[in-house]
Design a protein around this motif. Sequence first.
Motif, short mmCIF file in Angstrom:
data_model
loop_
_atom_site.label_atom_id
_atom_site.label_comp_id
_atom_site.label_asym_id
_atom_site.label_seq_id
_atom_site.Cartn_x
_atom_site.Cartn_y
_atom_site.Cartn_z
N LYS A 42 0.83 -1.20 0.00
CA LYS A 42 0.00 0.00 0.00
C LYS A 42 0.87 1.25 0.00
O LYS A 42 0.64 2.20 -0.76
CB LYS A 42 -0.92 -0.02 1.22
N ARG A 43 1.92 1.25 0.87
CA ARG A 43 2.81 2.41 0.93
C ARG A 43 3.57 2.58 -0.38
O ARG A 43 3.73 3.67 -0.89
CB ARG A 43 3.80 2.25 2.09
N HIS A 44 4.01 1.46 -0.95
CA HIS A 44 4.77 1.50 -2.20
C HIS A 44 3.89 2.01 -3.34
O HIS A 44 4.31 2.83 -4.16
CB HIS A 44 5.28 0.10 -2.52
N THR A 45 2.63 1.54 -3.38
CA THR A 45 1.70 2.00 -4.42
C THR A 45 1.42 3.48 -4.31
O THR A 45 1.39 4.22 -5.30
CB THR A 45 0.37 1.22 -4.32
N LEU A 46 1.24 3.98 -3.08
CA LEU A 46 1.00 5.40 -2.86
C LEU A 46 2.16 6.21 -3.38
O LEU A 46 1.98 7.20 -4.08
CB LEU A 46 0.80 5.67 -1.36
N LEU A 47 3.40 5.76 -3.08
CA LEU A 47 4.57 6.49 -3.53
C LEU A 47 4.65 6.52 -5.04
O LEU A 47 4.91 7.54 -5.66
CB LEU A 47 5.84 5.84 -2.94
N LEU A 48 4.36 5.36 -5.68
CA LEU A 48 4.43 5.31 -7.13
C LEU A 48 3.40 6.23 -7.77
O LEU A 48 3.69 6.93 -8.72
CB LEU A 48 4.19 3.87 -7.61
N PHE A 69 6.34 12.72 -3.72
CA PHE A 69 5.94 12.77 -2.31
C PHE A 69 6.03 11.37 -1.73
O PHE A 69 5.70 10.40 -2.41
CB PHE A 69 4.52 13.29 -2.15
N ASP A 70 6.44 11.27 -0.47
CA ASP A 70 6.42 9.96 0.17
C ASP A 70 5.16 9.78 1.01
O ASP A 70 4.92 8.70 1.56
CB ASP A 70 7.66 9.74 1.03
N LYS A 71 4.35 10.82 1.09
CA LYS A 71 3.06 10.74 1.77
C LYS A 71 2.20 11.90 1.28
O LYS A 71 2.73 12.89 0.75
CB LYS A 71 3.22 10.81 3.29
N PRO A 72 0.88 11.83 1.43
CA PRO A 72 0.04 12.95 1.00
C PRO A 72 0.43 14.24 1.71
O PRO A 72 0.63 14.24 2.93
CB PRO A 72 -1.37 12.50 1.41
N PRO A 73 0.61 15.34 0.97
CA PRO A 73 1.01 16.60 1.61
C PRO A 73 0.00 17.07 2.65
O PRO A 73 -1.21 17.00 2.42
CB PRO A 73 1.10 17.58 0.44
N ILE A 102 7.95 32.00 2.45
CA ILE A 102 7.44 30.66 2.10
C ILE A 102 8.39 29.58 2.61
O ILE A 102 7.95 28.57 3.19
CB ILE A 102 7.24 30.56 0.58
N MET A 103 9.67 29.78 2.43
CA MET A 103 10.64 28.79 2.88
C MET A 103 10.54 28.57 4.39
O MET A 103 10.62 27.43 4.87
CB MET A 103 12.05 29.26 2.51
N LYS A 104 10.35 29.64 5.15
CA LYS A 104 10.28 29.53 6.61
C LYS A 104 9.09 28.71 7.07
O LYS A 104 9.11 28.11 8.15
CB LYS A 104 10.21 30.93 7.24
N GLN A 105 8.01 28.67 6.27
CA GLN A 105 6.82 27.91 6.66
C GLN A 105 7.00 26.40 6.48
O GLN A 105 6.20 25.62 6.97
CB GLN A 105 5.60 28.37 5.85
N GLN A 106 8.05 26.01 5.74
CA GLN A 106 8.34 24.60 5.48
C GLN A 106 7.12 23.84 4.94
O GLN A 106 6.70 22.82 5.50
CB GLN A 106 8.88 23.92 6.74
N PRO A 107 6.56 24.33 3.83
CA PRO A 107 5.39 23.63 3.28
C PRO A 107 5.78 22.30 2.63
O PRO A 107 6.91 22.14 2.16
CB PRO A 107 4.89 24.62 2.22
N ASP A 108 4.84 21.37 2.60
CA ASP A 108 5.03 20.15 1.81
C ASP A 108 4.91 20.46 0.33
O ASP A 108 5.57 19.83 -0.50
CB ASP A 108 3.97 19.10 2.18
N VAL A 154 -2.59 14.74 -6.47
CA VAL A 154 -1.51 15.24 -5.61
C VAL A 154 -1.88 15.07 -4.13
O VAL A 154 -1.06 14.65 -3.32
CB VAL A 154 -1.22 16.72 -5.90
N LEU A 155 -3.12 15.39 -3.80
CA LEU A 155 -3.56 15.42 -2.40
C LEU A 155 -4.13 14.10 -1.92
O LEU A 155 -4.45 13.96 -0.74
CB LEU A 155 -4.60 16.53 -2.22
N ARG A 156 -4.26 13.14 -2.85
CA ARG A 156 -4.87 11.83 -2.54
C ARG A 156 -6.33 12.00 -2.11
O ARG A 156 -6.80 11.37 -1.16
CB ARG A 156 -4.06 11.08 -1.47
N THR A 157 -7.02 12.87 -2.81
CA THR A 157 -8.45 13.11 -2.55
C THR A 157 -9.24 12.98 -3.86
O THR A 157 -10.02 13.85 -4.22
CB THR A 157 -8.68 14.51 -1.93
N GLU A 158 -8.98 11.91 -4.58
CA GLU A 158 -9.62 11.71 -5.88
C GLU A 158 -11.15 11.68 -5.75
O GLU A 158 -11.86 12.08 -6.67
CB GLU A 158 -9.14 10.41 -6.52
#
Length: 301
Positions: free
Chosen positions: A18-24, A39-43, A99-105, A150-154
């Motif tokens: 499941k984790r591998h599929t999400l990454l792919l 991304f290694d996880k949904p932002p 923006i950089m200081k906020q460390q966004p995904d 991108v957000l995993r909210t299809e």
Amino acid sequence: MTRLEFKEVELKVMEKLKRHTLLLILMLVLHARGKKIEFDKPPSRIMSMYPGSDEILVNMVEPNRILALSKWAEDEQISNVMHMANKVKLRTEYNVEFIMKQQPDVIFLRQNTGEDFISQLENVGVKVFVYPNAQTLDDVKEIHNIFGRVLRTEDKAAAMNKKIDDDVAKLLSEKHNVNAKILIFNSRGAMSTKGSLLGNVFQKLGIENMADRYDIPPGTVLNKEQVVACNPDVFILIDWTDGGYFPSGEVKLKEMYGDPSFAELKAIKNQKVILLPIKYISCGSIYITSSCYEILNILKS
């Protein structure tokens, strides 16, 4: 191996897959510049620079995943989501260090954002997703799909697209028959909507922006002689001050009625000069259909 031990191994394998599929899946997402975003996880620390991405994000993810919305998120003239924006406290500044200081995904920027600004963000390690500008309703739906991937909210993207399809079917079935000839004025003059999302939607609804008859370069406006030659039924004045940078709609309205060269035009004589907040003209998301209803109601009144 006991049945219990086998079940535990099976669950571990399934979780790994499941984790591998999400990454792919997420690795295959490309933005409008043709770059791969990984991304290694949904932002979950998401920033938005413009109203268009504000409108999509607040309908697609929970507020706790949104780090910042655009500086216009609570501007009632341009924002369609001002009633939801107060759930996100931070506002994005057009500043690389901020923006950089906020460390966004990830930060979402529209396609015509300056290339230098995008490159500066990428050079300091900020993941930038550039979404395309919509020219058709199908484009709007595909942008929703891209955000969803991108957000995993299809599922949310699919629901938003279904609402657009349902709204368009309703709009077309109601046979509004406005057949209106209009001109739309921004702060510089009467603008063309040819080839744009709004222009394409207008064609479906029987609304003609008469500026589209002229082959004028993008970003330019009709001259006064061309406006007089059009003699439309309705003038629509875009009302947006951007915090005082542009004159108010009321000022432009007074100028329009006071211009002697326009005195004999139908829109002036019939007092059909309409102030319309820019959000109804510039919208490029799920709110495009509600914008159409607003414009149609104005034209029928």
